[in-house]
Design a protein around this motif. Structure first.
Motif, short mmCIF file in Angstrom:
data_model
loop_
_atom_site.label_atom_id
_atom_site.label_comp_id
_atom_site.label_asym_id
_atom_site.label_seq_id
_atom_site.Cartn_x
_atom_site.Cartn_y
_atom_site.Cartn_z
N ALA A 163 -72.88 -39.81 34.01
CA ALA A 163 -73.85 -38.82 34.21
C ALA A 163 -74.13 -38.11 32.95
O ALA A 163 -75.25 -38.03 32.44
CB ALA A 163 -73.83 -38.09 35.27
N GLU A 166 -76.02 -39.88 30.67
CA GLU A 166 -77.32 -40.41 30.99
C GLU A 166 -77.54 -41.83 31.65
O GLU A 166 -78.38 -42.45 31.74
CB GLU A 166 -78.43 -40.37 29.98
CG GLU A 166 -78.47 -38.79 29.66
CD GLU A 166 -79.70 -38.54 28.72
OE1 GLU A 166 -80.38 -39.56 28.35
OE2 GLU A 166 -79.68 -37.44 28.03
N TYR A 168 -77.31 -42.86 34.87
CA TYR A 168 -77.21 -42.08 36.07
C TYR A 168 -77.33 -43.03 37.14
O TYR A 168 -76.55 -42.68 38.32
CB TYR A 168 -78.94 -41.32 36.21
CG TYR A 168 -79.15 -40.23 35.36
CD1 TYR A 168 -78.12 -39.13 35.28
CD2 TYR A 168 -79.95 -40.12 34.29
CE1 TYR A 168 -78.37 -38.15 34.27
CE2 TYR A 168 -80.35 -39.21 33.50
CZ TYR A 168 -79.48 -38.39 33.66
OH TYR A 168 -79.54 -37.20 32.31
N GLU A 169 -77.87 -44.27 37.10
CA GLU A 169 -77.59 -45.29 38.21
C GLU A 169 -76.07 -45.38 38.37
O GLU A 169 -75.69 -45.46 39.57
CB GLU A 169 -78.40 -46.81 37.80
CG GLU A 169 -79.96 -46.47 37.82
CD GLU A 169 -80.51 -46.29 39.31
OE1 GLU A 169 -79.54 -46.49 40.29
OE2 GLU A 169 -81.71 -45.72 39.49
N CYS A 202 -78.15 -36.37 40.23
CA CYS A 202 -78.31 -37.40 39.33
C CYS A 202 -79.86 -38.08 39.45
O CYS A 202 -80.23 -38.36 38.61
CB CYS A 202 -77.21 -38.72 39.80
SG CYS A 202 -75.58 -37.92 38.99
N HIS A 203 -80.06 -37.97 40.86
CA HIS A 203 -81.50 -38.43 41.24
C HIS A 203 -82.59 -37.61 40.47
O HIS A 203 -83.53 -37.87 39.89
CB HIS A 203 -81.69 -38.61 42.69
CG HIS A 203 -81.26 -39.92 43.13
ND1 HIS A 203 -82.05 -40.96 43.16
CD2 HIS A 203 -80.16 -40.32 44.21
CE1 HIS A 203 -81.28 -41.97 43.79
NE2 HIS A 203 -80.23 -41.44 44.42
N CYS A 205 -82.42 -35.91 37.84
CA CYS A 205 -82.29 -36.03 36.46
C CYS A 205 -82.97 -37.24 35.98
O CYS A 205 -83.76 -37.25 34.83
CB CYS A 205 -80.94 -36.16 35.99
SG CYS A 205 -80.00 -34.77 35.87
N LYS A 206 -83.05 -38.16 36.93
CA LYS A 206 -84.08 -39.12 36.72
C LYS A 206 -85.49 -38.80 36.69
O LYS A 206 -86.58 -39.57 36.34
CB LYS A 206 -83.86 -40.53 37.75
CG LYS A 206 -82.67 -41.19 37.28
CD LYS A 206 -82.26 -41.82 38.71
CE LYS A 206 -83.30 -43.08 39.14
NZ LYS A 206 -82.92 -43.59 40.35
N MET A 270 -76.50 -30.68 34.33
CA MET A 270 -77.47 -31.27 34.74
C MET A 270 -78.88 -30.80 35.19
O MET A 270 -80.02 -31.19 34.95
CB MET A 270 -76.96 -32.13 36.25
CG MET A 270 -75.76 -33.23 36.02
SD MET A 270 -76.20 -34.62 35.11
CE MET A 270 -75.16 -34.46 33.71
#
Lengths: 289, 221
Positions: A163, A166, A168-169, A202-203, A205-206, A270
């Motif tokens: 994360a 970057e 993220y997935e 994390c979602h 951050c997308k 984040m």
């Protein structure tokens, strides 16, 4: 200290003499190994870590020649401990050799532990890509040995650094898998909301509102108790703030959550990224108008 | 908090409420009824004083963290009691030429002003107390969250330790099996050793016998 150094050098010379001399029934390697171990210990007492490491490497060679693989692997591990004080790269390469030997003799548990240690060396050196690679190897080995707790710890580290880089997935997948696995365990199920919160971040951050909303729905299906938690409300509020592109609201939501449960450095990083993206969007819109 | 103190506080609150009612009704009364009311009020005040003294003693026996908050309450009660006393004095002195005095000093308005000031003070106090309670609740909630986090991490540690114990258990079973095998092997070795001993003994005896036989035949010829 000087006294220890002199003694260490003496032991090393004796060991060299043994190795260069004639051995009856191959016992010269065992005798040399004893002397080298004494030399290495004396170097350690003299705090001469580099020489101690070299002595342990010679000791490992002796053990390999006398076909004591387990002892050789342990000697490499000791060498790594000494090199750790002066050169982490050298320490990592020593541990790598130890791991190879442990894999040969089928001690996968030990191999996994040393892979984890290598990863921690790279982590302390801020070399996160290498750390991720070794944490993944460690997790794989732990999983093979069915040591799920240690495997999860390593996977969490992988997700954390992924994360940060970057990816993220990758991080989301790991956090969701761990949450899913934890749900079936009475001792781990209370930590599920924490994993789902990090996955949700994390979602965020997308910066894709649809994916965040879908994720929240998925998490509520996954764990029905998640719906009523502060974590769920926090993620939902953040999602709506992002959707409305309202930085003030975003900040207020974060402040409110932080006043109850202080955010750690990773979460702060984040959320700062999300905020920066929001600001950038706002600036873009200002430029357009 | 002390149950005894709570009991005294409850009694005091009831007494205070009845005193304020009596004071307000005493103003509108005349003559004998007023005297009777005033004597009731005075005895009530004495009771209130006794209760305050008891509360004071009780508060001082409690630990310091509770003591401070209770003493603040006591101070409030004492000021309340002083207000009642001044009120009673005013009523008593107001018996003489009450109407003229009221007209001169606009006592009715003063009363309402005093009452509204009292109410305002009480309201402020209640708000302050409410604020303090809210803060306390927030602190408790924060502590609860921290406790929950610690609990979760402890459970995770326990899970890890459980796995370690199970692995150790399996390893011990393996060791047990190996020890069993070792025992069997050692028993076999002992048996073979004994067998070999007897065999060698027999061979030695046979050889000695053969030597003796050969010697016997050699010597007899």
């Amino acid at each position: 200290m000087g006294d220890h150094l002199v003694r260490a050098e003496e032991f090393e010379k004796k060991a060299e003499k043994k190795l260069n001399g004639w051995g009856i029934f191959g016992s010269k390697y065992e005798d040399a190994a004893d002397l080298l171990e004494k030399a290495a210990n004396s170097y350690k007492l003299a705090k001469s870590w580099d020489q101690a490491g070299k002595a342990y490497l010679k000791l490992a060679d002796c053990h390999l020649k006398s076909d004591s693989k387990h002892d050789a692997a342990n000697a490499y591990a000791e060498a790594a401990k000494c090199y750790k004080k002066v050169d982490t790269n050298e320490a990592a390469s020593c541990l790598e050799r130890a791991v190879n030997i442990f894999c040969e003799i089928g001690r996968l548990n030990m191999a996994a532990r040393y892979y984890k240690e290598i990863a921690e060396y790279y982590e302390s050196d801020q070399k996160f890509e290498q750390a991720i690679a070794y944490f993944e190897k460690a997790a794989e080995f732990f999983q093979n040995e069915e040591v799920t707790t240690s495997a999860n710890q390593c996977n969490l580290k992988v997700a954390q650094y992924a994360a940060q880089l970057e990816q993220y997935e990758k991080a989301i997948k790991i956090y969701e898998d761990i949450a899913r696995h934890s749900l079936n365990n009475n001792l781990l199920k209370y930590g599920v909301k924490g994993h789902l919160l990090t996955a949700g971040m994390c979602h965020l951050c997308k910066a894709d509102v649809v994916s965040i909303t879908n994720a929240l729905e998925k998490y509520q299906d996954l764990d029905p108790t998640f719906t009523g938690t502060r974590e769920c409300k926090f993620l939902a509020d953040l999602a709506s703030a992002i959707d409305e592109e309202d930085i003030a609201k975003f900040t207020d939501v974060v402040k409110e959550f932080d006043s109850m449960t202080p955010l750690d450095s990773w979460k702060t990083t984040m959320l700062l990224r999300v905020k920066e993206k929001l600001k950038a969007k706002e600036l873009e819109e200002d430029d357009l108008t | 908090m002390s149950d005894v103190f709570d009991g005294y506080e409850r009694q005091y609150c009831e007494l205070s409420a009845s005193l304020s009612k009596k004071c307000s009704s005493a103003i509108s009364l005349d003559g004998e009824q007023k005297k009777q009311k005033l004597s009731e009020i005075k005895s009530g005040l004495e009771n209130a004083e006794v209760l305050i003294r008891k509360m004071d003693l009780e508060a001082r026996t409690l630990p310091p963290n509770l003591k401070s908050s209770l003493l603040v309450k006591l101070r409030e009660f004492k000021s309340d009691l002083n207000n009642f006393k001044t009120e009673v004095k005013r009523i008593t002195s107001g018996q003489l030429n009450a109407a003229a005095r009221d007209e001169l000093l606009e006592a009715g308005m003063a009363d309402t002003k005093t009452a509204s000031a009292d109410q305002r003070a009480r309201l402020m106090m209640s708000t302050e107390r409410l604020g303090r309670t809210t803060d306390r609740v927030k602190d408790s909630r924060r502590t609860m969250m921290e406790t929950e986090e610690i609990g979760v991490s402890i459970l995770q540690d326990l899970h890890g330790q459980r796995q370690s114990l199970l692995r150790a258990h399996e390893t011990l079973h393996g060791v047990d099996d190996n020890i069993g095998k070792s025992k069997k092997i050692l028993t076999d070795m002992t048996r073979r050793m004994n067998k070999n001993k007897w065999t060698i003994g027999a061979i030695i005896i046979a050889l000695i016998a053969a030597i003796f036989i050969i010697l016997y035949f050699k010597l007899t010829k």
